[in-house]
Design an enzyme around this catalytic site. Structure first.
Site, PDB file in Angstrom:
ATOM      1  N   ASP A 191      22.743 -31.164 -55.988  1.00  0.00           N
ATOM      2  CA  ASP A 191      22.767 -31.094 -54.529  1.00  0.00           C
ATOM      3  C   ASP A 191      23.492 -32.328 -54.020  1.00  0.00           C
ATOM      4  OD1 ASP A 191      21.961 -30.025 -51.906  1.00  0.00           O
ATOM      5  OD2 ASP A 191      20.714 -31.826 -51.798  1.00  0.00           O
ATOM      6  N   GLU A 275      26.427 -26.203 -55.300  1.00  0.00           N
ATOM      7  CA  GLU A 275      26.500 -25.443 -54.051  1.00  0.00           C
ATOM      8  C   GLU A 275      27.927 -25.486 -53.522  1.00  0.00           C
ATOM      9  OE1 GLU A 275      24.064 -25.201 -49.790  1.00  0.00           O
ATOM     10  OE2 GLU A 275      23.934 -26.970 -51.069  1.00  0.00           O
ATOM     11  N   ASP A 376      15.770 -33.260 -51.282  1.00  0.00           N
ATOM     12  CA  ASP A 376      16.996 -33.150 -52.071  1.00  0.00           C
ATOM     13  C   ASP A 376      16.717 -32.671 -53.491  1.00  0.00           C
ATOM     14  OD1 ASP A 376      18.473 -34.079 -49.880  1.00  0.00           O
ATOM     15  OD2 ASP A 376      18.101 -36.160 -50.432  1.00  0.00           O
TER      16      ASP A 376
END
Length: 425
Positions: A191, A275, A376
């Site tokens: 992330d 992502e 996170d």
């Protein structure tokens, strides 16, 4: 371990002699001149006569320019970089029509530039000998920071000059002896963030170095000194070069950090799930609002402007690109997931979606199972699970996304024909 055939670019610092630098600068100027004249000819032909000009037409123009007295100096440099410049212009137009690039712009001298030599215009002998056309009698003084593989055969050589005045040479080679790394039973989810540059699903947080912020005070001082100098003077050029060196130092630091981090992650993990980020949209520039007293209002728009600067400083897009091509090199799996996947909303323990949360919420408790989450790390864990699920089962939305992309392409094609009378290339 199996091997595969890949293309790699090896970039080295170049220290040319005064005679070599003179010829290189003349060649660079001729490449820039030919590129700009061809671009101007293509723009003029379309806007005035709606006539389409391609690479073959500009190549014939180049031959005609060389026969004139005004541009006879084009014969003094190698013809290969000039032709490659026209090919690059054609590629830029193709990227524009395909929707993958912006409209071609004119090249400027202060930006430096590059010139490409194909196999017929250079001589390379392993391991430390490189000569270019028009200067075959002397070899280039290249700082060979690493040795090219003996089986590697360069296909093109690109010589570039950056705004800071540094010369570089890049050799594109086809390497047949690239071995995949040993398989490891380990998958990771990543992330991206600003407080921490990258958060891994195993709980590791990579500190954000913020190289741009560290150089901001020095850069501001140098830019103020540039404003006080007369534009076009020798001192103005010296100060502009100092500013370019500051930018180059910052970019070198950032690139070194990203290369080391991406290589470490690829070596330690078999599967890397990330992502998909719309970095360009997230870092779009916005103008600050004046407060009426000669300053600027401290509102949400200005806070967004500061966040945009931090996103550009982090260079998420460059990092993800490095992960992708290094995974292909070394036989790893790079799996991006949908950018709209609610990784920060889902509990990684029970799967409950508790809804959107503002950015100032860095930790939260799941209302369903009561688990405490770091925002996170929880997102990284969800990205890992989603990526592994896509690898095992495939993305159920993929066919729908492909149909949507086909419909969008059809609309773009119809609009382009209606406006210009010709289909998109």
């Amino acid at each position: 371990m199996d091997s595969s055939r890949v293309e790699r670019a090896y970039k080295f610092r170049l220290y040319p002699t005064p005679e070599q630098e003179s010829l290189l600068r003349r060649t660079l100027g001729c490449v820039r001149l030919v590129y700009n004249k061809a671009l101007d000819a293509r723009r003029t032909a379309w806007h005035e006569r709606e006539e389409k000009i391609g690479y073959a037409d500009t190549s014939r123009m180049l031959t005609a320019w060389k026969k004139t007295d005004d541009y006879a100096f084009l014969n003094e440099v190698s013809a290969v970089p000039l032709q490659q410049g026209l090919r690059h212009l054609q590629s830029a137009y193709m990227n524009f029509f395909n929707g993958t690039g912006a409209y071609p712009r004119y090249k400027q001298k202060r930006h430096g530039g590059s010139m490409e030599f194909t196999r017929s215009a250079f001589d390379y002998q392993w391991p430390y000998t490189l000569r270019l056309a028009k200067m075959m009698d002397t070899r280039l003084n290249v700082k060979w920071s690493r040795t090219l593989p003996k089986s590697a055969e360069p296909t093109t050589v690109t010589v570039s000059l950056d705004p800071a005045g540094r010369w570089f040479v890049s050799l594109l080679v086809r390497d047949d002896a690239v071995e995949h790394l040993p398989t490891v039973d380990r998958a990771i989810g990543i992330d991206m963030g600003l407080d921490a540059f990258a958060i891994l699903s195993d709980g590791t947080k990579i500190k954000n170095p913020r190289y741009g912020k560290k150089q901001r005070k020095r850069l501001r001082k140098a830019q103020r000194a540039l404003v006080r100098k007369q534009k076009g003077s020798r001192n103005y050029e010296k100060q502009r070069r100092r500013i370019a060196r500051i930018h180059a130092h910052e970019a070198d630091q950032r690139r070194d950090f990203l290369h080391k981090l991406s290589t470490r992650i690829i070596r330690e993990n078999q599967t890397v799930c990330v992502e998909t980020l719309n970095v360009k949209g997230m870092s779009a520039r916005c103008k600050p609002k004046p407060d009426g007293n000669g300053g600027y209002a401290k509102n949400g728009q200005n806070r967004k402007r500061a966040m945009n600067r931090s996103i550009r400083d982090a260079s998420w897009g460059m990092f993800l690109t490095m992960l992708q091509y290094k995974a292909e090199w070394y036989g790893r799996v790079f799996q991006p997931i949908d950018r709209w996947y609610p990784s920060s909303q889902i509990c990684s323990q029970c799967g409950h979606n508790s809804g959107r949360k503002p950015l100032n919420v860095r930790a939260w408790n799941c209302p369903n199972c009561g688990a405490h989450h770091d925002r996170d790390i929880n997102a990284a864990m969800n990205i890992r699970v989603a990526g592994l699920a896509m690898i095992a089962c495939g993305d159920a939305r993929r066919s729908g996304m492909q149909r949507h992309a086909a419909r969008a392409e059809s609309v773009k094609q119809e609009t382009h024909v209606a406006r210009h009378g010709i289909p998109r290339l």
